[in-house]
Scaffold this active site. Structure first.
Site, PDB file in Angstrom:
ATOM      1  N   ARG A  64      42.758  43.510  41.204  1.00 52.11           N
ATOM      2  CA  ARG A  64      43.730  42.445  40.908  1.00 52.11           C
ATOM      3  C   ARG A  64      44.826  43.027  40.023  1.00 52.11           C
ATOM      4  O   ARG A  64      44.534  43.771  39.071  1.00 52.11           O
ATOM      5  CB  ARG A  64      43.054  41.269  40.184  1.00 52.11           C
ATOM      6  CG  ARG A  64      42.173  40.389  41.054  1.00 52.11           C
ATOM      7  CD  ARG A  64      42.981  39.593  42.100  1.00 52.11           C
ATOM      8  NE  ARG A  64      42.151  38.681  42.876  1.00 52.11           N
ATOM      9  CZ  ARG A  64      41.595  38.977  44.060  1.00 52.11           C
ATOM     10  NH1 ARG A  64      41.780  40.164  44.611  1.00 52.11           N
ATOM     11  NH2 ARG A  64      40.882  38.078  44.707  1.00 52.11           N
ATOM     12  N   HIS A  91      48.688  44.024  49.117  1.00 55.10           N
ATOM     13  CA  HIS A  91      47.371  43.376  49.035  1.00 55.10           C
ATOM     14  C   HIS A  91      46.719  43.270  50.426  1.00 55.10           C
ATOM     15  O   HIS A  91      46.445  42.166  50.909  1.00 55.10           O
ATOM     16  CB  HIS A  91      47.481  41.989  48.373  1.00 55.10           C
ATOM     17  CG  HIS A  91      46.186  41.538  47.743  1.00 55.10           C
ATOM     18  ND1 HIS A  91      46.140  40.761  46.597  1.00 55.10           N
ATOM     19  CD2 HIS A  91      44.889  41.745  48.094  1.00 55.10           C
ATOM     20  CE1 HIS A  91      44.876  40.508  46.293  1.00 55.10           C
ATOM     21  NE2 HIS A  91      44.103  41.092  47.194  1.00 55.10           N
ATOM     22  N   GLU A 134      52.287  38.869  42.228  1.00 53.76           N
ATOM     23  CA  GLU A 134      52.340  39.055  43.682  1.00 53.76           C
ATOM     24  C   GLU A 134      53.053  37.841  44.263  1.00 53.76           C
ATOM     25  O   GLU A 134      52.773  36.721  43.837  1.00 53.76           O
ATOM     26  CB  GLU A 134      50.924  39.145  44.265  1.00 53.76           C
ATOM     27  CG  GLU A 134      50.252  40.448  43.912  1.00 53.76           C
ATOM     28  CD  GLU A 134      48.894  40.624  44.567  1.00 53.76           C
ATOM     29  OE1 GLU A 134      48.539  39.798  45.445  1.00 53.76           O
ATOM     30  OE2 GLU A 134      48.186  41.560  44.201  1.00 53.76           O
TER      31      GLU A 134
HETATM   32  C1  DGY Z   1      39.500  39.357  47.906  1.00 58.19           C
HETATM   33  O1  DGY Z   1      38.769  39.001  48.828  1.00 58.19           O
HETATM   34  O2  DGY Z   1      39.309  39.026  46.735  1.00 58.19           O
HETATM   35  C2  DGY Z   1      40.643  40.273  48.250  1.00 58.19           C
HETATM   36  O3  DGY Z   1      41.503  40.470  47.228  1.00 58.19           O
HETATM   37  C3  DGY Z   1      41.349  39.824  49.502  1.00 58.19           C
HETATM   38  O4  DGY Z   1      40.506  40.084  50.551  1.00 58.19           O
END
Ligand code: DGY
Length: 289
Positions: free
Chosen positions: A207, A255, A236
């Site tokens: 993240r 992402h 983002e």
């Molecule tokens: C998640 O699943 O947390 C990812 O960031 C996106 O697939």
């Protein structure tokens, strides 16, 4: 595009179940707006930092997520960023497209070796372990980790558990695989980047807010670290004018860690199963609670 907050607050009213994306904030106000019949919030992601888990628990709202099915695809992308940053593939491709490939240059785009390097995994959970398996099994890397632990069968018996400071100072590649929580927000700040080797490469597929983006920019510009590969940014989407995008030594992807056909199919199926189970008042197949 994600629905505006006002639309979520409005449309959630009366729902028994909500299917959310990681771009949708599911906080107490949304649960309140939904009403007492809300039974489940099913997130199409493994990460649940967009959901107020305490508020959900307090209201008896079940929360679903999609673990396991995106582990290998996300670890593949972390490894792709690692090798791309090490071998300077982003800037080399840009140079070819700009007509700057004039000859074979003995000193052109000299990068870092992977074989035998040291990988530091911050958060040895599902995805961290999958990256470590690739790097240790395939590239004979020494593996250090802080937090979590390998599982039997990972082939990571030689991996060494260290504190974060040791990991930062000794690793050639530092890859972060922790969830975003108040404790991990800006875990990678100016002080953390300053501890890393000048030749080190930072990878974040978890993240964006886990790294302090201004501090990362400074570390890359000042030569405190050699490069970065990011699949996640803060905020983002990243603004096209973000200073990180002007740097040759930073690769940014939008992402896409779990973006393979099988992962996204499986995530969709699990999210639907979680949603249906929750609406029917049954235990969810996959819940972080
Ligand atoms: C998640 O699943 O947390 C990812 O960031 C996106 O697939």
């Amino acid at each position: 595009l994600p629905p505006p907050r006002s639309a979520i607050l409005d449309r959630v009213h009366g729902c028994a179940g909500v299917l959310s994306l990681l771009t949708d904030t599911m906080d107490a106000a949304v649960m309140e707006a939904a009403g007492p019949q809300l039974r489940v919030i099913s997130n199409l992601a493994v990460g649940v930092n967009n959901i107020d888990l305490a508020a959900a628990e307090a209201r008896g709202v079940a929360v679903g997520h999609t673990p396991d099915v995106l582990t290998e695809s996300t670890a593949d992308l972390a490894f792709a960023l690692l090798i791309s940053a090490a071998r300077r593939m982003g800037e080399a491709t840009t140079a070819v497209k700009a007509g700057q490939w004039k000859t074979w240059d003995p000193l052109g785009f000299i990068g870092a070796d992977l074989m035998g390097a040291t990988l530091g995994v911050v958060g040895m959970g599902r995805i961290g372990r999958a990256l470590a398996r690739r790097c240790h099994g395939g590239w004979k890397m020494k593996v250090l980790y802080a937090g979590g632990r390998p599982a039997p069968g990972d082939g990571l018996n030689d991996a060494v558990s260290v504190d974060l400071e040791t990991l930062l100072t000794q690793s050639d590649f530092v890859s972060v695989h922790v969830p975003l929580t108040p404790q991990t927000r800006h875990l990678f700040d100016a002080a953390a980047f300053a501890r890393m080797k000048a030749s080190a490469i930072f990878i974040n597929t978890a993240r964006g807010p886990i790294h302090d983006q201004k501090a990362l920019h400074h570390a890359l510009v000042s030569g405190e670290i050699a490069g970065a590969g990011l699949d996640v940014t803060d905020p983002e989407p990243m603004d096209a004018g973000d200073p990180l995008l002007t740097l040759d030594n930073c690769i940014v992807l939008p992402h896409i860690g779990s973006g393979t056909r099988s992962s996204r199919d499986a995530m969709s199926r699990i999210a639907a199963e979680n949603l249906i189970a929750g609406v029917l008042g049954r235990p969810l197949p996959f819940s972080p609670l």
